[in-house]
Every structure is written in C-alpha cells, then in structure tokens.
Design a protein around this motif. Structure first.
Motif, PDB file in Angstrom:
ATOM      1  N   LYS A  70       0.813  -1.209   0.000  1.00  0.00           N
ATOM      2  CA  LYS A  70       0.000   0.000   0.000  1.00  0.00           C
ATOM      3  C   LYS A  70       0.855   1.272   0.000  1.00  0.00           C
ATOM      4  O   LYS A  70       0.348   2.364  -0.287  1.00  0.00           O
ATOM      5  CB  LYS A  70      -0.935   0.005   1.195  1.00  0.00           C
ATOM      6  N   ASP A  71       2.129   1.139   0.347  1.00  0.00           N
ATOM      7  CA  ASP A  71       3.015   2.307   0.398  1.00  0.00           C
ATOM      8  C   ASP A  71       3.689   2.590  -0.948  1.00  0.00           C
ATOM      9  O   ASP A  71       4.387   3.595  -1.089  1.00  0.00           O
ATOM     10  CB  ASP A  71       4.092   2.100   1.472  1.00  0.00           C
ATOM     11  N   ILE A  72       3.525   1.703  -1.910  1.00  0.00           N
ATOM     12  CA  ILE A  72       4.103   1.924  -3.241  1.00  0.00           C
ATOM     13  C   ILE A  72       3.215   2.910  -3.999  1.00  0.00           C
ATOM     14  O   ILE A  72       2.034   2.663  -4.220  1.00  0.00           O
ATOM     15  CB  ILE A  72       4.197   0.604  -4.032  1.00  0.00           C
ATOM     16  N   ASP A  73       3.783   4.052  -4.369  1.00  0.00           N
ATOM     17  CA  ASP A  73       2.977   5.095  -5.005  1.00  0.00           C
ATOM     18  C   ASP A  73       3.141   5.068  -6.523  1.00  0.00           C
ATOM     19  O   ASP A  73       3.993   4.357  -7.065  1.00  0.00           O
ATOM     20  CB  ASP A  73       3.372   6.474  -4.474  1.00  0.00           C
ATOM     21  N   THR A  74       2.305   5.838  -7.188  1.00  0.00           N
ATOM     22  CA  THR A  74       2.377   5.945  -8.656  1.00  0.00           C
ATOM     23  C   THR A  74       2.565   7.396  -9.095  1.00  0.00           C
ATOM     24  O   THR A  74       2.144   7.782 -10.185  1.00  0.00           O
ATOM     25  CB  THR A  74       1.090   5.381  -9.301  1.00  0.00           C
ATOM     26  N   GLU A  75       3.229   8.188  -8.281  1.00  0.00           N
ATOM     27  CA  GLU A  75       3.475   9.589  -8.634  1.00  0.00           C
ATOM     28  C   GLU A  75       4.375   9.655  -9.857  1.00  0.00           C
ATOM     29  O   GLU A  75       5.356   8.910  -9.969  1.00  0.00           O
ATOM     30  CB  GLU A  75       4.110  10.328  -7.455  1.00  0.00           C
ATOM     31  N   GLU A  76       4.054  10.588 -10.771  1.00  0.00           N
ATOM     32  CA  GLU A  76       4.737  10.671 -12.055  1.00  0.00           C
ATOM     33  C   GLU A  76       5.704  11.853 -12.115  1.00  0.00           C
ATOM     34  O   GLU A  76       5.580  12.810 -11.366  1.00  0.00           O
ATOM     35  CB  GLU A  76       3.711  10.835 -13.178  1.00  0.00           C
ATOM     36  N   ALA A  77       6.619  11.749 -13.070  1.00  0.00           N
ATOM     37  CA  ALA A  77       7.526  12.859 -13.379  1.00  0.00           C
ATOM     38  C   ALA A  77       7.879  12.767 -14.859  1.00  0.00           C
ATOM     39  O   ALA A  77       7.949  11.679 -15.430  1.00  0.00           O
ATOM     40  CB  ALA A  77       8.781  12.793 -12.516  1.00  0.00           C
ATOM     41  N   GLY A  78       8.102  13.929 -15.473  1.00  0.00           N
ATOM     42  CA  GLY A  78       8.508  13.920 -16.871  1.00  0.00           C
ATOM     43  C   GLY A  78       7.516  14.670 -17.744  1.00  0.00           C
ATOM     44  O   GLY A  78       6.434  15.042 -17.311  1.00  0.00           O
ATOM     45  N   THR A  79       7.901  14.864 -19.016  1.00  0.00           N
ATOM     46  CA  THR A  79       7.047  15.568 -19.974  1.00  0.00           C
ATOM     47  C   THR A  79       6.870  14.744 -21.254  1.00  0.00           C
ATOM     48  O   THR A  79       5.791  14.232 -21.517  1.00  0.00           O
ATOM     49  CB  THR A  79       7.645  16.941 -20.318  1.00  0.00           C
ATOM     50  N   LEU A  80       7.923  14.577 -22.028  1.00  0.00           N
ATOM     51  CA  LEU A  80       7.821  13.781 -23.252  1.00  0.00           C
ATOM     52  C   LEU A  80       7.508  12.329 -22.907  1.00  0.00           C
ATOM     53  O   LEU A  80       6.613  11.707 -23.473  1.00  0.00           O
ATOM     54  CB  LEU A  80       9.119  13.870 -24.062  1.00  0.00           C
ATOM     55  N   THR A  81       8.285  11.760 -21.980  1.00  0.00           N
ATOM     56  CA  THR A  81       7.969  10.459 -21.411  1.00  0.00           C
ATOM     57  C   THR A  81       7.747  10.648 -19.915  1.00  0.00           C
ATOM     58  O   THR A  81       8.295  11.573 -19.311  1.00  0.00           O
ATOM     59  CB  THR A  81       9.101   9.439 -21.635  1.00  0.00           C
ATOM     60  N   VAL A  82       6.940   9.766 -19.340  1.00  0.00           N
ATOM     61  CA  VAL A  82       6.577   9.913 -17.934  1.00  0.00           C
ATOM     62  C   VAL A  82       7.045   8.684 -17.163  1.00  0.00           C
ATOM     63  O   VAL A  82       6.667   7.552 -17.486  1.00  0.00           O
ATOM     64  CB  VAL A  82       5.056  10.104 -17.776  1.00  0.00           C
ATOM     65  N   VAL A  83       7.858   8.918 -16.147  1.00  0.00           N
ATOM     66  CA  VAL A  83       8.432   7.848 -15.347  1.00  0.00           C
ATOM     67  C   VAL A  83       7.855   7.895 -13.935  1.00  0.00           C
ATOM     68  O   VAL A  83       7.184   8.854 -13.547  1.00  0.00           O
ATOM     69  CB  VAL A  83       9.965   7.974 -15.271  1.00  0.00           C
TER      70      VAL A  83
END
Length: 504
Positions: free
Chosen positions: A478-491
């Motif tokens: 439950k502590d594993i998040d899916t927050e994103e970063a990036g513009t052209l590709t998103v990691v």
C-alpha cells in the motif's frame, strides 16, 4: 533576476504590438477554448505534468480543445472518436511534424524519422529502418540476443537476492534495454563497450528527452528572432547544445569503430548498413535514400532514445502496479510457473506464447501508463474537420493517449489496475483501437513497436518467473505510489525499490 526582467520586457513589448488591433471573427467553427491570459494564452495552465493538466481542462472545455500556448494555437484531442478521425480518417492530412527549435537541434536539422516533416525523405528513411531493424522478421532474428541479455539480468538480480538487498528496479531495466539495443543496432556489447558508460546511459537518455520536450521561448513566441534571443540569454540554447554534444561524441565513437580497418563484416548491423548506403550513393541506380554522417547520427538518436527508455519505463510501471496489487501478482506468477514448470534454468521466447495473462498485464500497463502520454506532436498539412470542428493547416495537434486510456466512457473503474478487463476483449495496442494508443496509429505509428513489445514481454517474464518481490522493510504494498515525473515520457517519480527473492 536580470534575465526574468528582460523576458518580461520582451513579452510586454510584443504584446503592445497586438493591442488595439481588431481581430476579425473567424467564420470557422473552431474548437472551444478555456479562458486565457493576453500574450501567454494558456501557457500558465500546462503544469509539470501536461497530460494531466490537459485532461482537467478537457473535462471542462471539451475533448477537442483549442489552447493558445503563447502565440501558437494547439488542438488537444482527448477522446477515442476524435483520435480516430485524426489518426485514421484524416491521417494523411495530419501526419507531419511541427518545426521546433529543440527537435531541430536533436535531429540535426530534421534528418531523422521521428521529427522530420512528412514527405518522401521520411518515407525512405522509415522504409530502410523497418527493413533492416524493426521488421518482424528482423526482430525475431534478434531473439537470441534478448534471451542472453535477460539471462544476464537474472544473474545480476540473483546476486542481490543472496543478501536480500534493495534494488532500484528501473536501473537494471534500463541496462537490459540498452544492452539489447547496443547489440542489435550498434554491434556492441553494452557490458564490454569502451565508450558507452553504462552508469551514465540513463542520464544521457533523460537529458535528451528533457531537451526534446523542454520549454523553449522560440517554440511558443516565434517572432522576429526574439524567441531565439531569449533562449540564448536564458541558457536554454546552451543546454540543448550540450545534450547534442554528448550524443555526438557517443555516436561518433560508434561510427569510428565501424570504420576501423579489418573490422569483421560477416554480420552487419544497422550502422554498417547505413554506412554502406552512404558510401554507395551515386554509384547505384537506386539513389532514393540519401544519408550523410548527420543523417546516421540523427537516426541513431531516434533508435537510442526510444529503444532504451520506453521499454524500461513500461516494465517499471508494470512491476509497480503488480507489487501494488498482490492478487494480480499472484495470478500472473501462478499462471507463468504452472505453464512453464518449476525447473527452467532459462526462459526462451517460445515461452511467451504459453502465458496469456502476461499479455493482459502489459495491455493494462499501456492503458494506465503510456510511456509517451501525449505521443509526439503532429501538424496538419491541410484543413480538416474533427468532431465538427475546423482545424486549419499548419496547426499543432496533441493526442492525449493518457486521458483516453482513463476515460470512464470507455473503461469501467478506469483508475483501477485490472488486467481482467481485457479477457475476451478485442482491444489491442497496435494502433487499430483508438481507446488504447501507447504507440500511436496511422503513418506515424512508432516503427519500433515489435521490438519494444518483444523486449517487454521477455523481460517481465524473467522477472516474474525467477523472483518474488517484496517491499522494503517497514513498507507494504500500500506504500508503493504511482506519482509521475517527466514531460515527453513519464516515469515513476520515486524509484521503485524492491527486494528480489529468488524462488529457484
């Protein structure tokens, strides 16, 4: 501060030019637009994650939406129906690329296939790469390379499993995709190369993608050369040049190595083949494909960046979602181990066809986490109508594949990771179903789709067969998040740190 004041002065100066001018009301039925500020238009609404910002704006404005980004009008598409009109009905009129400063530099004056405008040169370059690298027959012939590199990945992860140490999973996955790419395209062993620093390869790819998607003043305020001047003063032009220099050094080493006297030509890779084309120009009757050293470097940039990053991104997101959803993890691993048995020492590509649920996991990963959420920008070459709205020639178009993949109109519980939704579903990711567009569609669909899928399938199969995966001490799934970063590709913004547990 001085740079900011200078930019403010330029914006104010240019805005005064337009104040007081009467703008004739267009007779066209243009798409709706959200409220905007003078001069900058909707630029302030882009945010750090444009695909999410565009989704929120589209929910209020419409799935065919006209944004004013500085002085540049951009049409954003956020529905399956509109995407199908752009990518299928009007594909021929919507398949060119805008000329941007960042892509012009990275592509060495549009000598590649990703960012070059539509035309005969693009057709010839694409035809060559599909025939010599990306075609299904070629991809299958590289199967032994993928198997060997996946086997090496398992050995390295097994070393971490001995002492149950944490692994930032993205790092070995980048090495895997880079290893496969270097052998397939460059004829180089990634592990043994004298000039490819495996510790820095991820950084180079990240910097190149950031440069391609970076905010350059001239892209949004293309007037009288002032945009270029602001980019130069702000340092943006220098950052682009620095990235280009790093790529140039790398590819020059690759080319020089292929030109060494006495180098074996028994098995030619794509660099050998491009050099052969360059040296034979003017000597053969078929001179349709024109290549120079700059062309070769530009094409290698496409292969290098897309070939390394997108596969690693997809596998990282797949493992993220599986760890966050233990029941799905148990289901896919149960099928894999039941179908393949418990005593395999090495996974082969023939094993992929035995595990159908893995393909559903990959589809669901593409739906929730397309590596390039806005695909690559398109530009119209003629006037078209999309969902009844007029889109003039030379208009930039962005397809928000991320938003379409999460639209509740097409997907039940769209935020939920549920591969079962694809059971008995004809929807696939190869460009024929417009609610799932990780590779795009039409003439400009990603040419490396077969190679990318083959790598992702075999890589995930190895990770899930040989290892169980647990969260770090003190954490749960439950502590594993899916927050994103990036513009052209998103990691994934926060590294996916997991503990591998070897099961065999």
């Amino acid at each position: 501060m001085s740079i900011s004041l200078f930019c403010l002065f330029l914006i104010t100066f240019v805005s005064l030019i337009f104040v007081g001018k009467k703008i004739k009301r267009s007779k066209w039925n243009l798409p709706p637009s959200p409220p905007k500020f003078p001069v900058i238009g909707n630029l302030h609404q882009l945010g750090e994650l444009p695909h999410r910002s565009f989704q929120r704006l589209a929910e209020r404005t419409g799935h065919v939406m006209l944004l004013q980004l500085g002085f540049v009008p951009v049409t954003v598409i956020s529905s399956r129906e509109a995407a199908e009109e752009v990518l299928r009905t009007h594909d021929l009129d919507c398949c060119s690329r805008p000329k941007l400063l960042s892509t012009r530099l990275i592509s060495r004056g549009f000598k590649d296939i990703s960012f070059v405008q539509y035309g005969e040169e693009w057709k010839e370059r694409r035809k060559f790469l599909v025939r010599e690298l990306f075609g299904l027959k070629k991809v299958r012939s590289f199967g032994y390379i993928r198997e060997e590199e996946c086997n090496f990945l398992v050995k390295k992860l097994s070393e971490s499993a001995v002492d149950q140490s944490l692994v930032d999973l993205r790092k070995p996955l980048v090495w895997l995709t880079a290893s496969i790419l270097c052998r397939v395209a460059f004829g180089q062993s990634f592990q043994e190369s004298e000039f490819i620093d495996k510790e820095k390869v991820n950084q180079i790819v990240f910097e190149a993608e950031a440069a391609e998607a970076s905010f350059t003043f001239s892209n949004f305020f293309p007037f009288a050369g002032l945009g270029w001047l602001v980019d130069w003063i702000s340092g943006q032009h220098k950052r682009l040049k620095d990235v280009l220099f790093k790529l140039d050094v790398l590819f020059q080493h690759v080319i020089d190595d292929h030109l060494k006297p006495g180098r074996s030509k028994d098995s030619k890779d794509v660099v050998d083949l491009m050099l052969d084309v360059m040296h034979k120009q003017g000597k053969d009757d078929d001179d349709s494909l024109k290549l120079t050293i700059d062309h070769i470097k530009a094409l290698l940039t496409n292969i290098f960046i897309a070939g390394i990053d997108t596969g690693a991104i997809t596998m990282t997101w797949a493992m993220t979602e599986l760890v966050r959803n233990p029941e799905v993890m148990k289901k896919v691993q149960g099928e894999i181990r039941e179908r393949l048995g418990n005593n395999k020492e090495r996974i082969t590509e023939e094993d992929i066809n035995k595990v159908s649920f893995l393909n559903l996991v990959i589809k669901e990963t593409f739906r929730l986490h397309p590596a390039a959420p806005l695909l690559l920008p398109r530009e119209t070459m003629a006037h078209v109508k999309v969902q009844g709205y007029d889109i003039p020639p030379k208009r930039r178009i962005l397809i928000n594949a991320w938003a379409i993949g999460r639209d509740p109109k097409y997907w039940t519980n769209p935020e939920e990771f549920n591969p079962d939704r694809f059971i008995d579903s004809p929807v696939d990711y190869r460009g024929q179903h417009f609610e799932l567009l990780p590779f795009g569609s039409g003439r400009r669909i990603c040419p490396g789709i077969s190679m990318g899928i083959a790598t992702v399938e075999l890589g995930l199969l190895n990770l899930l067969y040989f290892f169980d995966w647990r969260a770090p001490d003190g954490m749960t799934h439950k502590d594993i998040d899916t927050e994103e970063a990036g513009t052209l590709t998103v990691v994934k913004k926060v590294p996916l740190n997991l503990v591998p547990v070897r099961v065999q």
